[in-house]
Design a protein around this motif. Sequence first.
Motif, PDB file in Angstrom:
ATOM      1  N   HIS A 296       0.836  -1.207   0.000  1.00 32.64           N
ATOM      2  CA  HIS A 296       0.000   0.000   0.000  1.00 32.64           C
ATOM      3  C   HIS A 296       0.872   1.259   0.000  1.00 32.64           C
ATOM      4  N   ASP A 323      -0.048  -9.326  -1.575  1.00 32.99           N
ATOM      5  CA  ASP A 323      -1.414  -9.404  -2.101  1.00 32.99           C
ATOM      6  C   ASP A 323      -1.872  -8.025  -2.577  1.00 32.99           C
ATOM      7  N   GLU A 325      -4.716  -7.150  -3.715  1.00 33.71           N
ATOM      8  CA  GLU A 325      -6.142  -6.920  -3.470  1.00 33.71           C
ATOM      9  C   GLU A 325      -6.470  -6.755  -1.989  1.00 33.71           C
ATOM     10  N   ARG A 326      -5.464  -6.774  -1.136  1.00 32.90           N
ATOM     11  CA  ARG A 326      -5.715  -6.627   0.292  1.00 32.90           C
ATOM     12  C   ARG A 326      -6.210  -5.212   0.600  1.00 32.90           C
ATOM     13  N   LYS A 327      -7.182  -5.108   1.492  1.00 28.36           N
ATOM     14  CA  LYS A 327      -7.787  -3.820   1.824  1.00 28.36           C
ATOM     15  C   LYS A 327      -7.214  -3.264   3.122  1.00 28.36           C
ATOM     16  N   THR A 328      -7.149  -1.937   3.186  1.00 28.47           N
ATOM     17  CA  THR A 328      -6.768  -1.256   4.418  1.00 28.47           C
ATOM     18  C   THR A 328      -7.983  -1.200   5.337  1.00 28.47           C
ATOM     19  N   GLU A 331     -10.873   0.341   3.789  1.00 30.44           N
ATOM     20  CA  GLU A 331     -11.424  -0.392   2.635  1.00 30.44           C
ATOM     21  C   GLU A 331     -10.799   0.051   1.311  1.00 30.44           C
ATOM     22  N   ARG A 332      -9.564   0.519   1.355  1.00 37.33           N
ATOM     23  CA  ARG A 332      -8.885   0.908   0.120  1.00 37.33           C
ATOM     24  C   ARG A 332      -7.954  -0.214  -0.326  1.00 37.33           C
ATOM     25  N   THR A 333      -7.906  -0.434  -1.646  1.00 32.98           N
ATOM     26  CA  THR A 333      -7.004  -1.431  -2.216  1.00 32.98           C
ATOM     27  C   THR A 333      -5.878  -0.714  -2.961  1.00 32.98           C
ATOM     28  N   CYS A 334      -4.843  -1.460  -3.279  1.00 36.33           N
ATOM     29  CA  CYS A 334      -3.720  -0.887  -4.029  1.00 36.33           C
ATOM     30  C   CYS A 334      -4.162  -0.410  -5.410  1.00 36.33           C
ATOM     31  N   ARG A 335      -5.062  -1.133  -6.025  1.00 38.62           N
ATOM     32  CA  ARG A 335      -5.557  -0.759  -7.364  1.00 38.62           C
ATOM     33  C   ARG A 335      -6.273   0.589  -7.310  1.00 38.62           C
ATOM     34  N   ARG A 336      -7.019   0.807  -6.213  1.00 39.08           N
ATOM     35  CA  ARG A 336      -7.732   2.067  -6.069  1.00 39.08           C
ATOM     36  C   ARG A 336      -6.764   3.215  -5.746  1.00 39.08           C
TER      37      ARG A 336
END
Length: 375
Positions: A296, A323, A325-328, A331-336
């Motif tokens: 992240h 990973d 797709e793991r969320k903080t 609820e944020r992901t690396c892609r976002r």
Amino acid sequence: MGWLRREVTKALGHNKSLQDIADAEAARKRAIDNFQDLGSQAITMSKFGDQGLPVWVEEHHSLPVDAIVRVTGLSDKDGEAMYTAVLNGDVDSLRPLLAKYATEPAEPAAEPAAEPVPEPVKGKGKGKEPPAEPAPEAEAEAAPAPAAAEWELVDRYGWELPAVAAACGHLEALELVLDAGCSANAQNAYSGRSALHRVADAGQVALLEMLLAKGGSVDMAAKDSATPLHIAAGHGHLDVVRALLEAGATVDLRDVCEQTPLLAAAEAGHTPVVEALLDAGAALEACDENGWTPLHHACVGAKGKEAAAFGALAALLVSRGADPERKTRGERTCRRMQPSLFEAGGAVHTALQVLAEAKAKEEAEAAAAAEGAGE
């Protein structure tokens, strides 16, 4: 307005003109600025050169406050001279001062005398006596540890002499004060940081090795729970990180923000340090208090001038198994956080493709091996 002028001058305790008051105030501010400039140099680990003792002027009160705030077991004159010598790395002046207040080294504890071994009793039919075992070689006597100094000197920033010498990069002065009985683990009264934290911050490997050899604690935690490894990793000092790891530093200790050294290095974008920590067994998916992983931090930093460097770091973490797709906790992901890294041609997209191709190749080889075994 005459009454106001009279009240002001009365409160100031003198009858100076307003111009005199303004001049005195300007001089006071210049004194404050001069000392704070010296203090900022100390904090940023720059060398002082030949400096005398600075004097800070207490704001609002015009009271001079010495750079040294606590001297125990030393005369004030010797304390000032000792501090100045350490500040400038003047070992010729420092040696006689330390010798003047030297204490005898602690004597090692005497080992208990070995008990006499009884001679074996000869009996009938017992055969010959077993050959006597060779006496163990006497170990070389270790040098006696220096006795703890019976004096103490602390500057107004809360630092003792080892930290002052370490901050200024004076290796010989550091060795002298440690041999005189100063502790390598003395902690700052305000921050809890030690000389080890300061050399980790400055990237001074030689001083770090000196402190460790003189009993410095490799996992010494400050009041914010940061260890020297946190500091070195966050500043990207690869050689210091390696030296700390070789000395046995715990790789996944957490600070007050739940950061590990790996998270500190990833947040700052220090890819070689991240790689060294991962090779030492650092937890790849460790999270800080916000649920952010190293990936992240790498993704959120991949923008502007630092896009390429942080993108390469993100690709490294993904190739090591992070990973994406793991969320903080938010609820944020690396892609976002950084969509461009996941688009065609992006660093993470390329790393994921390489992983997918490697996995497909491995599965094909396993299937071929199973088919060959079946025939």
